[in-house]
Design an enzyme around this catalytic site. Structure first.
Site, PDB file in Angstrom:
ATOM      1  N   ARG A  31       5.262  -0.216 -10.921  1.00 10.69           N
ATOM      2  CA  ARG A  31       4.193   0.096  -9.955  1.00 10.69           C
ATOM      3  C   ARG A  31       3.410   1.244 -10.578  1.00 10.69           C
ATOM      4  O   ARG A  31       3.869   2.390 -10.589  1.00 10.69           O
ATOM      5  CB  ARG A  31       4.818   0.483  -8.616  1.00 10.69           C
ATOM      6  CG  ARG A  31       3.836   0.774  -7.494  1.00 10.69           C
ATOM      7  CD  ARG A  31       4.626   1.077  -6.217  1.00 10.69           C
ATOM      8  NE  ARG A  31       3.784   1.486  -5.110  1.00 10.69           N
ATOM      9  CZ  ARG A  31       3.290   0.655  -4.182  1.00 10.69           C
ATOM     10  NH1 ARG A  31       3.558  -0.636  -4.268  1.00 10.69           N
ATOM     11  NH2 ARG A  31       2.550   1.104  -3.201  1.00 10.69           N
ATOM     12  N   HIS A  34      -2.443  -6.680  -6.876  1.00  8.00           N
ATOM     13  CA  HIS A  34      -1.188  -6.526  -6.134  1.00  8.00           C
ATOM     14  C   HIS A  34      -0.637  -7.932  -5.846  1.00  8.00           C
ATOM     15  O   HIS A  34      -0.609  -8.377  -4.700  1.00  8.00           O
ATOM     16  CB  HIS A  34      -1.445  -5.751  -4.842  1.00  8.00           C
ATOM     17  CG  HIS A  34      -0.221  -5.154  -4.216  1.00  8.00           C
ATOM     18  ND1 HIS A  34       1.061  -5.367  -4.698  1.00  8.00           N
ATOM     19  CD2 HIS A  34      -0.076  -4.352  -3.116  1.00  8.00           C
ATOM     20  CE1 HIS A  34       1.927  -4.722  -3.941  1.00  8.00           C
ATOM     21  NE2 HIS A  34       1.266  -4.100  -2.981  1.00  8.00           N
ATOM     22  N   GLN A  72       2.245  -8.628  -3.111  1.00  4.36           N
ATOM     23  CA  GLN A  72       1.747  -8.517  -1.746  1.00  4.36           C
ATOM     24  C   GLN A  72       1.017  -9.788  -1.341  1.00  4.36           C
ATOM     25  O   GLN A  72       1.247 -10.344  -0.260  1.00  4.36           O
ATOM     26  CB  GLN A  72       0.805  -7.322  -1.621  1.00  4.36           C
ATOM     27  CG  GLN A  72       0.198  -7.154  -0.238  1.00  4.36           C
ATOM     28  CD  GLN A  72       1.211  -6.734   0.795  1.00  4.36           C
ATOM     29  OE1 GLN A  72       1.873  -5.717   0.640  1.00  4.36           O
ATOM     30  NE2 GLN A  72       1.343  -7.515   1.873  1.00  4.36           N
ATOM     31  N   CYS A  85      -1.608  -4.986   5.025  1.00  2.00           N
ATOM     32  CA  CYS A  85      -0.550  -4.845   4.019  1.00  2.00           C
ATOM     33  C   CYS A  85       0.200  -3.513   4.129  1.00  2.00           C
ATOM     34  O   CYS A  85       1.210  -3.334   3.429  1.00  2.00           O
ATOM     35  CB  CYS A  85      -1.113  -5.029   2.616  1.00  2.00           C
ATOM     36  SG  CYS A  85      -2.462  -3.915   2.214  1.00  2.00           S
TER      37      CYS A  85
END
Length: 306
Positions: free
Chosen positions: A103, A130, A133, A263
């Site tokens: 990340r 991302h 996600q 999210c």
């Protein structure tokens, strides 16, 4: 050996297979309280340049439930391209673990990890995209509506990393994607061109009118207007996004069956109202839970040969 750095790099069949494995593992765990130990004896190295709640917990729990383990490495312990070159970190971790999740802020670090690693590299978020996600979100959407093809997602807010990954995921899986952003916050034209070249058949629309965007939406999606690293621009961004809150008035313009996604983390009263966030159309915490289930399926595919 395959990486999961972007959704665009995976075929429709590969994405659908990962979703199917995730569905199976979720169902298995709910029915039996356990999963087959697909990753027994295997370790995932997890690098965090940014703070994390869902990514951190979901990957750690996923490895445990599949019989493996995760090793957390914080930024101060690794220092990508500061304390140690990314290509060196990639090769060290490849010799000690069975997979790498990272990340990071800069996307080029993710690309460099994937270039030099000899084990699967998973993108846990960069400033550019991302993918985990977005795929968990499509998993949630599929659970709520069944077949994804022909559905519409309206994303109201900043053309950011989440919007970028969602647009590609929607395009690959047959979902119309509408992006409603104020002037200056749309996805850059170079990104739009890249996305359309990756998924030339996708239905991708843009507008500056949130009400128009949600009129035919099955999903109304929003995200924070101020992401990590943008805190100094908060006042300007809040001003520029006035009128883009997903609130009761906006949802009244959407079909009654529309669901609301975010999210997280959410800032109630800014990009979403308290009433909508906690209301009956919200599936925010179903999304959050599916971060675990999709990432478990992804790990099973990449590291467990599923």
């Amino acid at each position: 050996m395959k990486h999961f750095v972007s959704i665009a790099a995976w075929s429709v069949a590969e994405l659908e297979h990962a979703l199917e494995v995730a569905d199976h593992l979720k169902k298995q765990h709910r029915e039996t309280g356990r999963n087959d130990p697909i990753l027994v004896g295997k370790t995932l190295a997890m690098i965090f340049e940014k703070p994390s709640l869902r990514t951190h917990v979901a990957f750690g729990v996923a490895m445990t439930q599949l019989g493996g383990s995760g090793t957390v490495l914080h930024d101060g312990e690794v220092g990508l391209d500061r304390r140690e070159l990314v290509k060196d970190v990639a090769r060290v971790l490849s010799g000690m673990s069975d997979g790498i999740m990272a990340r990071t802020f800069e996307h080029h670090k993710m690309l460099e990890l994937a270039k030099w690693a000899t084990v699967p590299v998973i993108n846990g978020l960069t400033d550019y995209n991302h993918p985990c996600q977005a795929m968990a979100d499509l998993m949630t959407m599929r659970e709520k509506f069944g077949d994804l093809k022909g559905r519409t997602m309206a994303y109201v807010g900043d053309g950011n990393n989440v919007a970028r990954s969602l647009s590609v995921a929607c395009g690959k899986l047959g979902v119309r994607f509408i992006l409603a952003s104020p002037a200056g916050y749309e996805l850059p034209s170079a990104d739009m061109d890249r996305i359309m070249s990756q998924v030339p058949t996708m239905d991708f629309q843009t507008t500056s009118n949130p009400t128009e965007a949600v009129k035919e939406a099955d999903v109304v999606y929003t995200d924070t207007w101020v992401s990590m690293g943008q805190e100094t621009d908060k006042e300007r961004r809040v001003h520029d996004f006035a009128g883009y809150i997903v609130d009761e008035k906006l949802m009244a313009a959407a079909p009654p069956h529309a669901i609301v996604m975010h999210c997280l983390p959410a800032y109630r009263g800014m990009e979403i109202s308290e009433g909508v966030f906690e209301g009956p159309q919200s599936v925010v915490f179903d999304q959050a839970a599916n971060r675990l289930h999709f990432q478990k399926g992804l790990l099973a595919v990449l590291m467990g040969g599923q």
